[in-house]
Design a protein around this motif. Sequence first.
Motif, mmCIF file in Angstrom:
data_model
loop_
_atom_site.group_PDB
_atom_site.id
_atom_site.type_symbol
_atom_site.label_atom_id
_atom_site.label_comp_id
_atom_site.label_asym_id
_atom_site.label_seq_id
_atom_site.Cartn_x
_atom_site.Cartn_y
_atom_site.Cartn_z
ATOM 1 N N SER A 3 0.867 -1.180 0.000
ATOM 2 C CA SER A 3 0.000 0.000 0.000
ATOM 3 C C SER A 3 0.901 1.226 0.000
ATOM 4 C CB SER A 3 -0.920 -0.016 1.221
ATOM 5 O OG SER A 3 -0.164 -0.065 2.408
ATOM 6 N N SER A 53 -7.107 -11.640 7.606
ATOM 7 C CA SER A 53 -7.168 -10.187 7.754
ATOM 8 C C SER A 53 -6.815 -9.546 6.408
ATOM 9 C CB SER A 53 -6.181 -9.723 8.834
ATOM 10 O OG SER A 53 -4.841 -9.885 8.377
ATOM 11 N N PRO A 54 -7.119 -8.271 6.210
ATOM 12 C CA PRO A 54 -6.781 -7.625 4.933
ATOM 13 C C PRO A 54 -5.285 -7.699 4.606
ATOM 14 C CG PRO A 54 -8.325 -6.264 6.152
ATOM 15 C CD PRO A 54 -7.909 -7.384 7.076
ATOM 16 N N GLN A 57 -4.070 -11.068 2.832
ATOM 17 C CA GLN A 57 -4.473 -11.384 1.458
ATOM 18 C C GLN A 57 -3.313 -11.162 0.494
ATOM 19 O OE1 GLN A 57 -7.417 -12.797 1.135
ATOM 20 N NE2 GLN A 57 -7.805 -12.398 3.297
#
Length: 172
Positions: A3, A53-54, A57
Amino acid sequence: MLSSPTEGGVPSSQTVYRNIEHILDRARSAKQPPRIIHIRNSGESGDPDAPNSPGWQLVFPTLEHEFVIDKLKNNAFAGTKLAELIPRDAELIIVGMQSDYCVRATCSAALGRGNTVILIKEAHATYDRIEVWNGGMVTIARDVESEIEAELEEAGVNLLCMSDVPHLFSDR
């Protein structure tokens, strides 16, 4: 980790994302595609990468014939079935996170098994490192990545640049 840095990603997240995506596209479109194995870290409950959890992934979707290995340790061979999927004489192309933990440990383990290991520059990354024993000085992530590349190259890992990727999956 891929991210944006403002959302907690590594400083080079956007470049590394694009580069890994490019490598994956090239591998998948090769005349004889290599075996593609995605490694996913499974943190403990409450960790950002705890299962389901995110942060756990995979960033890139897998194709039906690709493999996913969940790991609990830095070394992707430790406690997993990865060694069953990769012959000892196979060539491995390593990309991903984190240069100074999982990438280093997995490259070192692969070399120890007798594999030929290729690490692609600018397709692995880490965070800035706080030097606790050196007055809290910060070593920027790019310098940490370069240190790991030099260490792994000295150990026998082959370092390639992104400019080598177009030819990486042909003539093999």
